[in-house]
Each structure stands twice: as C-alpha cells, then as structure tokens.
Enzyme design. Sequence first.
Site, PDB file in Angstrom:
ATOM      1  N   ASP A   1      43.109  43.076  41.746  1.00 50.30           N
ATOM      2  CA  ASP A   1      41.834  43.754  41.507  1.00 50.30           C
ATOM      3  C   ASP A   1      41.505  43.795  40.008  1.00 50.30           C
ATOM      4  O   ASP A   1      42.403  43.872  39.179  1.00 50.30           O
ATOM      5  CB  ASP A   1      41.896  45.177  42.081  1.00 50.30           C
TER       6      ASP A   1
ATOM      7  N   ASN B   1      34.482  42.181  51.507  1.00 52.46           N
ATOM      8  CA  ASN B   1      33.944  41.534  50.304  1.00 52.46           C
ATOM      9  C   ASN B   1      32.680  40.705  50.566  1.00 52.46           C
ATOM     10  O   ASN B   1      31.968  40.330  49.638  1.00 52.46           O
ATOM     11  CB  ASN B   1      35.006  40.683  49.595  1.00 52.46           C
TER      12      ASN B   1
HETATM   13  C1  IPE Z   1      40.356  44.782  47.326  1.00 56.27           C
HETATM   14  O1  IPE Z   1      39.597  44.939  46.181  1.00 56.27           O
HETATM   15  C2  IPE Z   1      40.187  43.404  47.878  1.00 56.27           C
HETATM   16  C3  IPE Z   1      40.799  42.318  47.123  1.00 56.27           C
HETATM   17  C4  IPE Z   1      41.541  42.441  46.052  1.00 56.27           C
HETATM   18  C5  IPE Z   1      40.550  41.010  47.647  1.00 56.27           C
HETATM   19  P1  IPE Z   1      38.120  45.538  46.225  1.00 56.27           P
HETATM   20  O2  IPE Z   1      37.644  45.511  44.822  1.00 56.27           O
HETATM   21  O3  IPE Z   1      37.299  44.822  47.225  1.00 56.27           O
HETATM   22  O4  IPE Z   1      38.368  47.032  46.723  1.00 56.27           O
HETATM   23  P2  IPE Z   1      37.496  48.350  46.522  1.00 56.27           P
HETATM   24  O5  IPE Z   1      36.095  48.009  46.925  1.00 56.27           O
HETATM   25  O6  IPE Z   1      37.592  48.712  45.087  1.00 56.27           O
HETATM   26  O7  IPE Z   1      38.165  49.357  47.387  1.00 56.27           O
HETATM   27  C1  IPE Z   2      39.190  41.449  42.803  1.00 58.71           C
HETATM   28  O1  IPE Z   2      38.412  41.701  41.690  1.00 58.71           O
HETATM   29  C2  IPE Z   2      38.846  40.128  43.457  1.00 58.71           C
HETATM   30  C3  IPE Z   2      38.109  40.260  44.731  1.00 58.71           C
HETATM   31  C4  IPE Z   2      37.882  41.375  45.362  1.00 58.71           C
HETATM   32  C5  IPE Z   2      37.634  39.032  45.323  1.00 58.71           C
HETATM   33  P1  IPE Z   2      37.028  42.469  41.798  1.00 58.71           P
HETATM   34  O2  IPE Z   2      35.948  41.465  41.897  1.00 58.71           O
HETATM   35  O3  IPE Z   2      37.078  43.498  42.866  1.00 58.71           O
HETATM   36  O4  IPE Z   2      36.968  43.171  40.379  1.00 58.71           O
HETATM   37  P2  IPE Z   2      36.382  44.608  40.047  1.00 58.71           P
HETATM   38  O5  IPE Z   2      37.135  45.587  40.889  1.00 58.71           O
HETATM   39  O6  IPE Z   2      34.931  44.572  40.398  1.00 58.71           O
HETATM   40  O7  IPE Z   2      36.631  44.770  38.592  1.00 58.71           O
HETATM   41 MG    MG Z   3      37.573  45.482  42.879  1.00 62.30          MG
END
Ligand code: IPE
Ligand code: IPE
Ligand code: MG
Length: 246
Positions: free
Chosen positions: A29, A77
């Site tokens: 994340d 996502n």
């Molecule tokens: C969790 O991260 C999913 C992945 C790392 C693929 P998200 O960024 O989607 O989670 P939330 O929305 O902060 O809970």
């Molecule tokens: C995790 O990084 C990757 C995916 C969920 C695909 P994020 O895209 O959630 O990054 P933040 O949480 O917005 O910084």
């Molecule tokens: Mg995230």
Amino acid sequence: MGKTREKELMSRGKRNNSGKPRHVAFIMDGNGRWAERRHLPRVLGHREGAKALERAVRFGVQEGIPYLSFFAFSTENWRRPAEEVEGLMKLFRQTLSDKTVELAEQGIRLRFCGRIGDLPADIQENIEKAEKMTSSLDRMQLIICMNYGGRQELLDAVAKAFANDVSDLDERSFREYLYLPDVPDPDLIIRTSGEMRLSNFFLWQASYAELYFMDVLWPDFDEKDFIDALMAYSKRKRRYGATEGF
Ligand code: IPE
Ligand code: IPE
Ligand code: MG
C-alpha cells in the site's frame, strides 16, 4: 544493506527455525501517495511499486522463504477512476510478459489468487501460460493476489462446497475450497503505508498470522525494511490460543 543486522537475522534463523516465516504476505500500500507527494500521476507510483515487488522477491529468494504473496489488486479496487484501473491492468500485462521467463529461470513458481475469471481475457491467458510454464518449479512460490477479496474467496468456497453437496464441513475440508488450498497460511503479513487494516485480504488465512505495519510507502520498501519485519517476527511468541510452551 545493514550487513550486521542481516547476519544477526540469519544466525537467529539457524538457532531457532520457528523464528523464520514460511510464508510472508504483503499488502503493498502507498503507491498513490508516493506519486502524489512527487506531483506525479498515481500510475507512476504503481510502476515504482512493481520495482519494489521485484526487490522483495529477490530478497525473499536470498533468504530462502518458500512462499511470498502480494496483494496487487483487490475486488474493491475497480472502484478507482478508469484511468488508474486501466494503468494498473497495463502494468500487470507488461510485468507478466517481461518477468515470467526471468522468474522461471530462477526456479520460481508463479501462482495467482483471486477471481481470475473476471479479469480481461488476454490477462487470463497470460496468467494461465505463466502458471503452466512454472508449475514444476519449487525454489519458491510467488503468489500474486489479483482481483482478490477475502470475503469473495469465502463466498466462492461456500458455493463450491454446496455444489459438491458437502455435509461434513470442518476446517480441513473447507480449506480445500479456497483458491490455493495447498498454500500454508501466511505466518507474517506486512502492510506498508501506515494503514492498520486488512482491507479484505486473506480473511481465512490471516487468523493467526503475525501482523506488521510500517509507515514506509510501498515504492520505498527495501531490503532493510524487509529485514526489520523479519526481525520483529522472529521475536514474536505465537501461541495459537494455547499457553506458552504447551
Ligand atoms: C489494499 O489497499 C489493496 C491492495 C494493496 C491491492 P487499498 O489501498 O485498496 O485499501 P484501503 O482502501 O486503504 O482500505
Ligand atoms: C496500493 O497503493 C496499490 C493498489 C491498491 C493497487 P495505493 O494505490 O492504494 O496507494 P495509496 O494508498 O492511494 O497511497
Ligand atoms: Mg491504498
């Protein structure tokens, strides 16, 4: 790379085998925030994130960890802007076609976990090819959780169990209906970016996993961070509900 700490870690592992995880799972994340801080498009954060994944795999192989899994795209996502989702799919396509042979040459078995049937058809084909090409390799299993949701996995498992008319359901028989029944539960789940939640990851499998949250954004995750997490894990006392030493 902090050689002394690495050595400490290695000798710990040798002294006490249970101090080393068999399966480490990552909730990668912070890609978006990494990019936003640099005034870059979020997709560039995901690109850097793919490099961090590669680094983590390299280190995992070096450490002899038999299973590594990575949460790459959740069933939730899809709610992101179309441009970001498309960018992620493109990156996934590219990484898959660029890296599969390299992984195979290192003896790594590539597996995918999630509702793969709902991904674009060409990605499904590439996934099938990559899994086939590496199916007999056993130096490490690299598991990519793609269009994965813990609740969806449980629902899919229940549906399969119903379809099979299962009556004597217990933990062992239920496991057979999960996406990757033969993969041991993660011992350690690492989430980067400072968020302290599972976000629908490995709900069944995480029951007794050790959780490790760190503030570093995923694209910055390096060997030192990996070592920190392994060190912390080696000091945890796992009890599984029993009393210590039982
Ligand atoms: C969790 O991260 C999913 C992945 C790392 C693929 P998200 O960024 O989607 O989670 P939330 O929305 O902060 O809970
Ligand atoms: C995790 O990084 C990757 C995916 C969920 C695909 P994020 O895209 O959630 O990054 P933040 O949480 O917005 O910084
Ligand atoms: Mg995230």
